[in-house]
Design a protein around this motif. Structure first.
Motif, PDB file in Angstrom:
ATOM      1  N   ILE A   1       0.821  -1.203   0.000  1.00 27.29           N
ATOM      2  CA  ILE A   1       0.000   0.000   0.000  1.00 27.29           C
ATOM      3  C   ILE A   1       0.858   1.257   0.000  1.00 27.29           C
ATOM      4  O   ILE A   1       0.540   2.253  -0.638  1.00 27.29           O
ATOM      5  N   LEU A   2       1.996   1.225   0.682  1.00 28.33           N
ATOM      6  CA  LEU A   2       2.841   2.415   0.770  1.00 28.33           C
ATOM      7  C   LEU A   2       3.627   2.651  -0.505  1.00 28.33           C
ATOM      8  O   LEU A   2       3.751   3.783  -0.965  1.00 28.33           O
ATOM      9  N   TYR A   3       4.200   1.597  -1.089  1.00 29.31           N
ATOM     10  CA  TYR A   3       5.146   1.773  -2.185  1.00 29.31           C
ATOM     11  C   TYR A   3       4.677   1.221  -3.522  1.00 29.31           C
ATOM     12  O   TYR A   3       5.265   1.516  -4.555  1.00 29.31           O
ATOM     13  N   GLY A   4       3.634   0.409  -3.541  1.00 28.07           N
ATOM     14  CA  GLY A   4       3.117  -0.098  -4.799  1.00 28.07           C
ATOM     15  C   GLY A   4       3.932  -1.251  -5.358  1.00 28.07           C
ATOM     16  O   GLY A   4       4.997  -1.600  -4.850  1.00 28.07           O
ATOM     17  N   GLU A   5       3.407  -1.846  -6.434  1.00 28.07           N
ATOM     18  CA  GLU A   5       4.057  -3.008  -7.046  1.00 28.07           C
ATOM     19  C   GLU A   5       3.976  -2.898  -8.563  1.00 28.07           C
ATOM     20  O   GLU A   5       3.524  -3.804  -9.248  1.00 28.07           O
ATOM     21  N   ILE A   6       4.415  -1.785  -9.100  1.00 26.90           N
ATOM     22  CA  ILE A   6       4.270  -1.547 -10.529  1.00 26.90           C
ATOM     23  C   ILE A   6       5.089  -2.533 -11.357  1.00 26.90           C
ATOM     24  O   ILE A   6       4.745  -2.824 -12.496  1.00 26.90           O
ATOM     25  N   ALA A   7       6.149  -3.071 -10.798  1.00 24.69           N
ATOM     26  CA  ALA A   7       6.976  -4.027 -11.528  1.00 24.69           C
ATOM     27  C   ALA A   7       6.218  -5.329 -11.811  1.00 24.69           C
ATOM     28  O   ALA A   7       6.571  -6.071 -12.730  1.00 24.69           O
ATOM     29  N   TYR A   8       5.187  -5.616 -11.020  1.00 27.58           N
ATOM     30  CA  TYR A   8       4.441  -6.867 -11.168  1.00 27.58           C
ATOM     31  C   TYR A   8       3.051  -6.649 -11.756  1.00 27.58           C
ATOM     32  O   TYR A   8       2.225  -7.552 -11.738  1.00 27.58           O
ATOM     33  N   VAL A   9       2.801  -5.445 -12.259  1.00 30.89           N
ATOM     34  CA  VAL A   9       1.454  -5.127 -12.721  1.00 30.89           C
ATOM     35  C   VAL A   9       1.033  -6.021 -13.891  1.00 30.89           C
ATOM     36  O   VAL A   9      -0.155  -6.332 -14.046  1.00 30.89           O
ATOM     37  N   HIS A  10       1.980  -6.466 -14.703  1.00 32.31           N
ATOM     38  CA  HIS A  10       1.634  -7.269 -15.881  1.00 32.31           C
ATOM     39  C   HIS A  10       1.278  -8.705 -15.529  1.00 32.31           C
ATOM     40  O   HIS A  10       0.837  -9.469 -16.396  1.00 32.31           O
ATOM     41  N   TRP A  11       1.470  -9.094 -14.270  1.00 34.55           N
ATOM     42  CA  TRP A  11       1.119 -10.453 -13.867  1.00 34.55           C
ATOM     43  C   TRP A  11      -0.350 -10.588 -13.466  1.00 34.55           C
ATOM     44  O   TRP A  11      -0.916 -11.671 -13.506  1.00 34.55           O
ATOM     45  N   ASN A  12      -0.949  -9.486 -13.038  1.00 32.81           N
ATOM     46  CA  ASN A  12      -2.344  -9.520 -12.599  1.00 32.81           C
ATOM     47  C   ASN A  12      -3.240  -9.248 -13.811  1.00 32.81           C
ATOM     48  O   ASN A  12      -3.610  -8.118 -14.102  1.00 32.81           O
ATOM     49  N   ILE A  13      -3.589 -10.314 -14.508  1.00 30.79           N
ATOM     50  CA  ILE A  13      -4.266 -10.222 -15.808  1.00 30.79           C
ATOM     51  C   ILE A  13      -5.776 -10.330 -15.651  1.00 30.79           C
ATOM     52  O   ILE A  13      -6.287 -11.063 -14.807  1.00 30.79           O
ATOM     53  N   TRP A  14      -6.490  -9.594 -16.507  1.00 24.83           N
ATOM     54  CA  TRP A  14      -7.942  -9.729 -16.593  1.00 24.83           C
ATOM     55  C   TRP A  14      -8.274 -10.598 -17.798  1.00 24.83           C
ATOM     56  O   TRP A  14      -7.893 -10.297 -18.923  1.00 24.83           O
ATOM     57  N   GLU A  15      -8.975 -11.700 -17.543  1.00 22.29           N
ATOM     58  CA  GLU A  15      -9.383 -12.616 -18.612  1.00 22.29           C
ATOM     59  C   GLU A  15     -10.893 -12.516 -18.813  1.00 22.29           C
ATOM     60  O   GLU A  15     -11.657 -12.571 -17.855  1.00 22.29           O
ATOM     61  N   LEU A  16     -11.304 -12.363 -20.051  1.00 19.88           N
ATOM     62  CA  LEU A  16     -12.720 -12.270 -20.402  1.00 19.88           C
ATOM     63  C   LEU A  16     -13.039 -13.374 -21.400  1.00 19.88           C
ATOM     64  O   LEU A  16     -12.600 -13.337 -22.550  1.00 19.88           O
ATOM     65  N   GLY A  17     -13.774 -14.367 -20.950  1.00 19.85           N
ATOM     66  CA  GLY A  17     -14.108 -15.496 -21.813  1.00 19.85           C
ATOM     67  C   GLY A  17     -12.881 -16.267 -22.251  1.00 19.85           C
ATOM     68  O   GLY A  17     -12.831 -16.769 -23.381  1.00 19.85           O
ATOM     69  N   GLY A  18     -11.891 -16.356 -21.368  1.00 15.02           N
ATOM     70  CA  GLY A  18     -10.667 -17.061 -21.686  1.00 15.02           C
ATOM     71  C   GLY A  18      -9.675 -16.263 -22.511  1.00 15.02           C
ATOM     72  O   GLY A  18      -8.619 -16.766 -22.866  1.00 15.02           O
ATOM     73  N   VAL A  19     -10.018 -15.018 -22.820  1.00 13.57           N
ATOM     74  CA  VAL A  19      -9.142 -14.163 -23.624  1.00 13.57           C
ATOM     75  C   VAL A  19      -8.372 -13.215 -22.706  1.00 13.57           C
ATOM     76  O   VAL A  19      -8.954 -12.568 -21.829  1.00 13.57           O
ATOM     77  N   ASN A  20      -7.067 -13.144 -22.890  1.00 11.80           N
ATOM     78  CA  ASN A  20      -6.217 -12.255 -22.103  1.00 11.80           C
ATOM     79  C   ASN A  20      -6.459 -10.806 -22.533  1.00 11.80           C
ATOM     80  O   ASN A  20      -6.126 -10.416 -23.643  1.00 11.80           O
ATOM     81  N   MET A  21      -7.036 -10.014 -21.625  1.00 14.52           N
ATOM     82  CA  MET A  21      -7.364  -8.632 -21.927  1.00 14.52           C
ATOM     83  C   MET A  21      -6.284  -7.653 -21.462  1.00 14.52           C
ATOM     84  O   MET A  21      -6.426  -6.442 -21.667  1.00 14.52           O
ATOM     85  N   GLY A  22      -5.245  -8.176 -20.835  1.00 10.27           N
ATOM     86  CA  GLY A  22      -4.191  -7.294 -20.335  1.00 10.27           C
ATOM     87  C   GLY A  22      -4.305  -7.094 -18.836  1.00 10.27           C
ATOM     88  O   GLY A  22      -5.229  -7.597 -18.183  1.00 10.27           O
ATOM     89  N   PRO A  23      -3.384  -6.334 -18.240  1.00 10.85           N
ATOM     90  CA  PRO A  23      -3.386  -6.128 -16.782  1.00 10.85           C
ATOM     91  C   PRO A  23      -4.644  -5.421 -16.288  1.00 10.85           C
ATOM     92  O   PRO A  23      -5.141  -4.491 -16.915  1.00 10.85           O
ATOM     93  N   LYS A  24      -5.127  -5.873 -15.138  1.00  8.74           N
ATOM     94  CA  LYS A  24      -6.320  -5.257 -14.554  1.00  8.74           C
ATOM     95  C   LYS A  24      -6.065  -3.801 -14.191  1.00  8.74           C
ATOM     96  O   LYS A  24      -6.949  -2.952 -14.318  1.00  8.74           O
ATOM     97  N   ALA A  25      -4.849  -3.518 -13.717  1.00 10.43           N
ATOM     98  CA  ALA A  25      -4.531  -2.151 -13.299  1.00 10.43           C
ATOM     99  C   ALA A  25      -4.655  -1.173 -14.460  1.00 10.43           C
ATOM    100  O   ALA A  25      -5.107  -0.029 -14.283  1.00 10.43           O
ATOM    101  N   VAL A  26      -4.281  -1.611 -15.659  1.00  9.42           N
ATOM    102  CA  VAL A  26      -4.367  -0.736 -16.828  1.00  9.42           C
ATOM    103  C   VAL A  26      -5.828  -0.415 -17.136  1.00  9.42           C
ATOM    104  O   VAL A  26      -6.179   0.739 -17.440  1.00  9.42           O
ATOM    105  N   TRP A  27      -6.684  -1.416 -17.062  1.00  9.04           N
ATOM    106  CA  TRP A  27      -8.105  -1.183 -17.318  1.00  9.04           C
ATOM    107  C   TRP A  27      -8.711  -0.281 -16.250  1.00  9.04           C
ATOM    108  O   TRP A  27      -9.485   0.636 -16.571  1.00  9.04           O
ATOM    109  N   LEU A  28      -8.366  -0.529 -15.000  1.00 10.72           N
ATOM    110  CA  LEU A  28      -8.905   0.276 -13.912  1.00 10.72           C
ATOM    111  C   LEU A  28      -8.472   1.733 -14.044  1.00 10.72           C
ATOM    112  O   LEU A  28      -9.280   2.665 -13.913  1.00 10.72           O
ATOM    113  N   LEU A  29      -7.191   1.941 -14.331  1.00 12.71           N
ATOM    114  CA  LEU A  29      -6.684   3.308 -14.492  1.00 12.71           C
ATOM    115  C   LEU A  29      -7.252   3.968 -15.749  1.00 12.71           C
ATOM    116  O   LEU A  29      -7.508   5.175 -15.758  1.00 12.71           O
TER     117      LEU A  29
END
Length: 290
Positions: free
Chosen positions: A117-145
């Protein structure tokens, strides 16, 4: 590919913070932005405990409520006679401390800790993926932002004149019938939204740097609001790219280097701004004296 997502995430965070930061700086509310970025933490933890998920919209809603609560408490204390800086210090430190205690007591077994919470984890942002119907939509953080940036730009665009007048002359805005309080809380809500959206990327502390430093740099370079917003976003995005390059070379914190880069750009503007730069002013004085 990870480099692309890190840079895109940093640019989105900088854009969200850059737009809102200008209004905070113009209204002399920079420390309230700092307060909100810390005090939304209890809302995030409580929403996590209720929903059991970090991805819940409840977390965003709870953070927004905490941000508005912070603003309300600060104003209430100020109206009671407590100095502005003291009110801000009391409210945000107390709420942030409550959030830290809640994390340490109830959120140890999930991926939410003080460091994240204090420093963030931007280096690992690409690991937290959003999948829609089995399709990789990219990092969730990118969609949220991305959604957060869209909301910010839409709201500011629809009510640009009102926000502008409230920033430069709130008394006149109230006199001509603009609900200043409504736009004040709307701005605070957007700041809360940007803050919680940026938590996973740059953390609660470092988001303050991207919220205030690029806007302050733009303030030194122009007195036109539209250009100031554009420059604030540009400085924030440039800071993200420069900071990432420095972090790779130094093997240091990415988010920390991004904010340090923003600080360096601010110093350059502070020294060499055509209108307000310290060195430029001294050169002008010497020319006038000669």
């Amino acid at each position: 590919m990870s480099d692309f997502w890190i840079l895109l995430t940093g640019a989105l965070v900088a854009s969200c913070c850059g737009v809102l930061g200008v209004f905070l700086v113009l209204r002399k509310m920079a420390m309230i932005g700092d307060a909100i970025s810390h005090s939304v933490m209890p809302g995030i933890v409580i929403a996590l405990l209720l929903s059991g998920s970090r991805d819940s919209l409840l977390m965003m809603f709870a953070a927004l409520l905490c941000g508005l609560l912070t603003t309300f408490l600060i104003q209430m204390f100020q109206q009671s006679g407590i100095q502005s800086d003291a009110s801000i210090g009391v409210v945000f430190t107390a709420l942030f401390a409550i959030g830290v205690v809640l994390v340490s007591l109830y959120a140890r077994q999930v991926h939410l800790d003080q460091d994240a919470i204090l420093y963030g984890e931007i280096a690992y942002v690409h690991w937290n993926i959003w999948e829609l119907g089995g399709v990789n939509m990219g990092p969730k953080a990118v969609w949220l932002l991305g959604v957060t940036l869209f909301v910010i730009v839409t709201v500011i665009g629809l009510f640009y004149k009102q926000f502008k007048l409230c920033a430069f002359d709130p008394a006149l805005a109230a006199a001509i019938g603009i609900p200043v309080a409504v736009f004040h809380y709307l701005l605070m809500g957007l700041v809360s939204m940007a803050t919680v959206s940026s938590f996973e990327s740059v953390g609660a502390i470092l988001v303050v740097g991207l919220l205030i430093i690029p806007a302050s740099t733009a303030y030194l370079l122009t007195d036109r609001l539209g250009l100031m917003i554009a420059l604030s976003v540009a400085v924030g995005v440039a800071s993200s790219f420069i900071g990432y390059g420095a972090a790779v070379m130094l093997d240091a914190s990415i988010a920390g280097c991004m904010v340090c880069a923003a600080g360096v750009l601010f110093i350059i503007a502070f020294l060499f701004s055509p209108s307000q730069g310290i060195i430029v002013k001294k050169i002008r004085l010497r020319r006038l004296a000669s």
